[in-house]
Write a protein that holds these residues in place. Structure first.
Motif, PDB file in Angstrom:
ATOM      1  N   ILE A  16       0.843  -1.205   0.000  1.00  0.00           N
ATOM      2  CA  ILE A  16       0.000   0.000   0.000  1.00  0.00           C
ATOM      3  C   ILE A  16       0.877   1.253   0.000  1.00  0.00           C
ATOM      4  O   ILE A  16       0.632   2.204  -0.753  1.00  0.00           O
ATOM      5  N   ARG A  17       1.928   1.243   0.811  1.00  0.00           N
ATOM      6  CA  ARG A  17       2.791   2.427   0.903  1.00  0.00           C
ATOM      7  C   ARG A  17       3.498   2.702  -0.423  1.00  0.00           C
ATOM      8  O   ARG A  17       3.500   3.826  -0.918  1.00  0.00           O
ATOM      9  N   ASP A  18       4.090   1.656  -1.008  1.00  0.00           N
ATOM     10  CA  ASP A  18       4.800   1.848  -2.281  1.00  0.00           C
ATOM     11  C   ASP A  18       3.842   2.313  -3.376  1.00  0.00           C
ATOM     12  O   ASP A  18       4.176   3.192  -4.177  1.00  0.00           O
ATOM     13  N   ALA A  19       2.654   1.727  -3.405  1.00  0.00           N
ATOM     14  CA  ALA A  19       1.670   2.103  -4.431  1.00  0.00           C
ATOM     15  C   ALA A  19       1.294   3.566  -4.275  1.00  0.00           C
ATOM     16  O   ALA A  19       1.278   4.330  -5.257  1.00  0.00           O
ATOM     17  N   ALA A  20       1.018   3.986  -3.045  1.00  0.00           N
ATOM     18  CA  ALA A  20       0.605   5.373  -2.808  1.00  0.00           C
ATOM     19  C   ALA A  20       1.707   6.345  -3.228  1.00  0.00           C
ATOM     20  O   ALA A  20       1.443   7.365  -3.873  1.00  0.00           O
ATOM     21  N   ARG A  21       2.953   5.994  -2.887  1.00  0.00           N
ATOM     22  CA  ARG A  21       4.075   6.890  -3.260  1.00  0.00           C
ATOM     23  C   ARG A  21       4.215   7.013  -4.763  1.00  0.00           C
ATOM     24  O   ARG A  21       4.427   8.102  -5.292  1.00  0.00           O
ATOM     25  N   LEU A  22       4.131   5.883  -5.437  1.00  0.00           N
ATOM     26  CA  LEU A  22       4.253   5.911  -6.905  1.00  0.00           C
ATOM     27  C   LEU A  22       3.132   6.749  -7.514  1.00  0.00           C
ATOM     28  O   LEU A  22       3.366   7.569  -8.410  1.00  0.00           O
ATOM     29  N   LEU A  23       1.907   6.565  -7.039  1.00  0.00           N
ATOM     30  CA  LEU A  23       0.767   7.314  -7.580  1.00  0.00           C
ATOM     31  C   LEU A  23       0.945   8.810  -7.340  1.00  0.00           C
ATOM     32  O   LEU A  23       0.645   9.634  -8.211  1.00  0.00           O
ATOM     33  N   GLN A  24       1.475   9.164  -6.172  1.00  0.00           N
ATOM     34  CA  GLN A  24       1.708  10.589  -5.882  1.00  0.00           C
ATOM     35  C   GLN A  24       2.769  11.176  -6.803  1.00  0.00           C
ATOM     36  O   GLN A  24       2.789  12.374  -7.064  1.00  0.00           O
ATOM     37  N   LYS A  25       3.664  10.307  -7.296  1.00  0.00           N
ATOM     38  CA  LYS A  25       4.692  10.779  -8.251  1.00  0.00           C
ATOM     39  C   LYS A  25       4.203  10.665  -9.691  1.00  0.00           C
ATOM     40  O   LYS A  25       5.009  10.640 -10.625  1.00  0.00           O
ATOM     41  N   ASN A  26       2.904  10.505  -9.858  1.00  0.00           N
ATOM     42  CA  ASN A  26       2.295  10.403 -11.192  1.00  0.00           C
ATOM     43  C   ASN A  26       2.764   9.187 -11.979  1.00  0.00           C
ATOM     44  O   ASN A  26       2.840   9.234 -13.218  1.00  0.00           O
ATOM     45  N   ARG A  27       3.072   8.101 -11.241  1.00  0.00           N
ATOM     46  CA  ARG A  27       3.441   6.857 -11.934  1.00  0.00           C
ATOM     47  C   ARG A  27       2.278   5.862 -11.850  1.00  0.00           C
ATOM     48  O   ARG A  27       1.295   6.096 -11.159  1.00  0.00           O
ATOM     49  N   LEU A  28       2.405   4.755 -12.570  1.00  0.00           N
ATOM     50  CA  LEU A  28       1.293   3.809 -12.706  1.00  0.00           C
ATOM     51  C   LEU A  28       1.421   2.625 -11.743  1.00  0.00           C
ATOM     52  O   LEU A  28       2.519   2.131 -11.510  1.00  0.00           O
ATOM     53  N   VAL A  29       0.295   2.171 -11.222  1.00  0.00           N
ATOM     54  CA  VAL A  29       0.264   1.009 -10.324  1.00  0.00           C
ATOM     55  C   VAL A  29      -0.939   0.138 -10.675  1.00  0.00           C
ATOM     56  O   VAL A  29      -2.041   0.644 -10.852  1.00  0.00           O
ATOM     57  N   VAL A  30      -0.717  -1.167 -10.743  1.00  0.00           N
ATOM     58  CA  VAL A  30      -1.845  -2.105 -10.914  1.00  0.00           C
ATOM     59  C   VAL A  30      -2.293  -2.586  -9.540  1.00  0.00           C
ATOM     60  O   VAL A  30      -1.469  -2.989  -8.719  1.00  0.00           O
ATOM     61  N   PHE A  31      -3.593  -2.516  -9.296  1.00  0.00           N
ATOM     62  CA  PHE A  31      -4.142  -2.998  -8.024  1.00  0.00           C
ATOM     63  C   PHE A  31      -5.427  -3.786  -8.283  1.00  0.00           C
ATOM     64  O   PHE A  31      -6.094  -3.592  -9.303  1.00  0.00           O
ATOM     65  N   PRO A  32      -5.774  -4.680  -7.342  1.00  0.00           N
ATOM     66  CA  PRO A  32      -6.995  -5.464  -7.536  1.00  0.00           C
ATOM     67  C   PRO A  32      -8.226  -4.639  -7.209  1.00  0.00           C
ATOM     68  O   PRO A  32      -8.169  -3.738  -6.369  1.00  0.00           O
ATOM     69  N   THR A  33      -9.335  -4.927  -7.892  1.00  0.00           N
ATOM     70  CA  THR A  33     -10.645  -4.443  -7.442  1.00  0.00           C
ATOM     71  C   THR A  33     -11.547  -5.676  -7.402  1.00  0.00           C
ATOM     72  O   THR A  33     -11.125  -6.762  -7.790  1.00  0.00           O
ATOM     73  N   GLU A  34     -12.782  -5.507  -6.973  1.00  0.00           N
ATOM     74  CA  GLU A  34     -13.673  -6.667  -6.921  1.00  0.00           C
ATOM     75  C   GLU A  34     -14.101  -7.127  -8.312  1.00  0.00           C
ATOM     76  O   GLU A  34     -14.545  -8.263  -8.486  1.00  0.00           O
ATOM     77  N   THR A  35     -13.954  -6.257  -9.329  1.00  0.00           N
ATOM     78  CA  THR A  35     -14.377  -6.632 -10.690  1.00  0.00           C
ATOM     79  C   THR A  35     -13.213  -7.240 -11.466  1.00  0.00           C
ATOM     80  O   THR A  35     -13.209  -8.433 -11.760  1.00  0.00           O
ATOM     81  N   VAL A  36     -12.231  -6.392 -11.793  1.00  0.00           N
ATOM     82  CA  VAL A  36     -11.025  -6.835 -12.495  1.00  0.00           C
ATOM     83  C   VAL A  36      -9.869  -5.995 -11.945  1.00  0.00           C
ATOM     84  O   VAL A  36     -10.097  -5.023 -11.224  1.00  0.00           O
ATOM     85  N   TYR A  37      -8.627  -6.351 -12.280  1.00  0.00           N
ATOM     86  CA  TYR A  37      -7.487  -5.527 -11.861  1.00  0.00           C
ATOM     87  C   TYR A  37      -7.511  -4.197 -12.615  1.00  0.00           C
ATOM     88  O   TYR A  37      -7.878  -4.156 -13.800  1.00  0.00           O
ATOM     89  N   GLY A  38      -7.139  -3.119 -11.916  1.00  0.00           N
ATOM     90  CA  GLY A  38      -7.123  -1.797 -12.527  1.00  0.00           C
ATOM     91  C   GLY A  38      -5.695  -1.284 -12.701  1.00  0.00           C
ATOM     92  O   GLY A  38      -4.802  -1.632 -11.927  1.00  0.00           O
ATOM     93  N   LEU A  39      -5.494  -0.457 -13.739  1.00  0.00           N
ATOM     94  CA  LEU A  39      -4.194   0.193 -13.980  1.00  0.00           C
ATOM     95  C   LEU A  39      -4.360   1.645 -13.549  1.00  0.00           C
ATOM     96  O   LEU A  39      -4.952   2.449 -14.271  1.00  0.00           O
ATOM     97  N   GLY A  40      -3.863   1.962 -12.342  1.00  0.00           N
ATOM     98  CA  GLY A  40      -4.182   3.236 -11.726  1.00  0.00           C
ATOM     99  C   GLY A  40      -3.163   4.339 -11.955  1.00  0.00           C
ATOM    100  O   GLY A  40      -1.973   4.088 -12.103  1.00  0.00           O
ATOM    101  N   ALA A  41      -3.678   5.580 -11.967  1.00  0.00           N
ATOM    102  CA  ALA A  41      -2.841   6.779 -12.030  1.00  0.00           C
ATOM    103  C   ALA A  41      -3.600   7.933 -11.373  1.00  0.00           C
ATOM    104  O   ALA A  41      -4.835   7.892 -11.276  1.00  0.00           O
ATOM    105  N   ASN A  42      -2.856   8.949 -10.959  1.00  0.00           N
ATOM    106  CA  ASN A  42      -3.442  10.160 -10.390  1.00  0.00           C
ATOM    107  C   ASN A  42      -4.444  10.778 -11.378  1.00  0.00           C
ATOM    108  O   ASN A  42      -4.055  11.245 -12.452  1.00  0.00           O
ATOM    109  N   ALA A  43      -5.717  10.799 -10.989  1.00  0.00           N
ATOM    110  CA  ALA A  43      -6.757  11.285 -11.901  1.00  0.00           C
ATOM    111  C   ALA A  43      -6.673  12.793 -12.123  1.00  0.00           C
ATOM    112  O   ALA A  43      -7.291  13.311 -13.053  1.00  0.00           O
TER     113      ALA A  43
END
Ligand code: TXA
Ligand code: MG
Length: 342
Positions: A16-43
């Motif tokens: 969780i910590r690494d993902a949050a840091r990467l997202l804050q630096k405008n980088r991409l992180v894949v995380f699970p959701t209840e539907t399918v895995y998402g490719l996340g970025a700062n919206a």
């Protein structure tokens, strides 16, 4: 770029910590959701959102969904939220429902492919919610597959498609729902379903009364026809194998599928039959992938089964469809078979 895979059951805090840091630096992180895995970025970052389109090879005119973890974040991405939408949020969030609302001007237009609207959802997955909360940002996230491939329901699927293109994937095990969220447009006169998913038309009608289903669902869009949800016009969810869809009277379908299978074999192909568990016995010795007993199980296994057919180099896929599979599964398989226009 090296792609790190962190397992949420053994390295939760770090993930969780690494993902949050990467997202804050405008980088991409894949995380699970209840539907399918998402490719996340700062919206809220144009740059971050552009990275999603690049990593997925996604057409620029196909808008993304903004994911939020609490109602405070709703005000960061949408404005003029109608009462009906608030009722839906109360009833179905967190959960597999994306609601289209007027887009807040602070959200880059790129996220919505230039539209003045935005799709928003609060996922029902503890890891997703923790990542969004810790990042302190609304997170744009499409499914974490390369554009056109089946959506990932395991971390391994996302790795297969995105390895080397993104810094981090969080492995949270298999996704429960297995097909993407219902997309509901709340910006027009009548609430309209643009993509069927885990929240069904009847569930929505219980809250809203009248709910329309966009005619583009499950039928090819005519050339040049206005497209309410740009995602509908692309061939989606497709394995490499050719998918042929068969539906209608059960006995008739079984007869047709059997003869198609046998013909395909004679031609030297490696066909496979996809069907619900209760049909498998009638196909005898033929190679069959059983998708499950009910629509929930079938939805949960669909995408992994499409990928498995590819891994085993089976082609074509003869898909025995049945109404009981539900609107969401039938919509995805129709598209995998090339319906809906490319
Ligand atoms: O379950 C899901 O929704 C998953 C997980 C990761 O949350 N996400 C997902 O995103 O499926 P994606 O990008 O693969 O699909 C988004 C769909 C597309 O069909 C897109 O056209 C539609 O939502 N969409 C997004 N914003 C829209 C908008 N403003 N107007 C109309 N359609 C929109
Ligand atoms: Mg997708």
């Amino acid at each position: 770029m090296k792609t790190k895979l962190l397992n949420a059951s053994t390295e939760y805090t770090k993930a969780i910590r690494d993902a949050a840091r990467l997202l804050q630096k405008n980088r991409l992180v894949v995380f699970p959701t209840e539907t399918v895995y998402g490719l996340g970025a700062n919206a809220l970052s144009e740059l971050a959102v552009q990275k999603i389109f690049a990593a997925k090879g996604r057409p620029q005119d196909n808008p993304l969904i903004a994911h939020i973890a609490d109602m405070r974040q709703l005000a960061q991405v949408a404005s003029d939220v109608p009462d009906g939408a608030l009722l839906l949020m109360e009833r179905f969030w967190p959960g597999p429902l994306s609601i289209i609302l007027p887009r807040h001007p602070a959200v880059p237009a790129t996220l919505s492919a230039g539209l003045s609207t935005i799709a928003v959802r609060m996922p029902a997955n503890e890891i997703a919610l923790a990542v969004i909360r810790q990042a302190g940002l609304p997170i744009a996230a499409p499914s974490a597959n390369v554009s056109g491939r089946p959506s990932p329901t395991l971390a391994a699927h996302a790795l297969e498609d995105l390895q080397g293109k993104i810094p981090l994937i969080i492995d949270g095990g298999p996704c429960e729902v297995g097909v993407e969220s219902t997309v509901l447009d709340m910006t027009g006169e009548t609430p309209t379903i643009l993509r069927p998913g885990g929240v069904t038309p009847d569930m929505l009608r219980e809250v809203l009364g009248r709910v329309a289903i966009h005619p583009g669902i499950n039928e090819a869009l005519a050339d040049g026809e206005a497209c309410a949800s740009p995602g509908m016009k692309y061939r989606h969810y497709s394995p490499r194998a050719e998918v042929r869809l068969f539906s209608g009277d059960k006995k008739e379908v079984e007869k047709t599928v059997k003869s198609m299978y046998d013909l395909s074999k004679e031609k030297g192909e490696t066909p496979v039959i996809f069907c619900a568990d209760d049909c498998a016995a009638s196909y005898g010795e033929r190679t069959t992938i059983c998708l499950g007993e009910n629509k929930e199980q079938i939805a949960a296994s669909l995408y992994a089964s499409l990928r498995r057919a590819d891994d085993m180099q089976m082609d074509p896929i003869l898909f025995h469809a049945a109404e009981e599979m539900g609107l969401a599964v039938l919509n995805r398989i129709t598209r995998a078979a090339g319906g809906g226009g490319d």
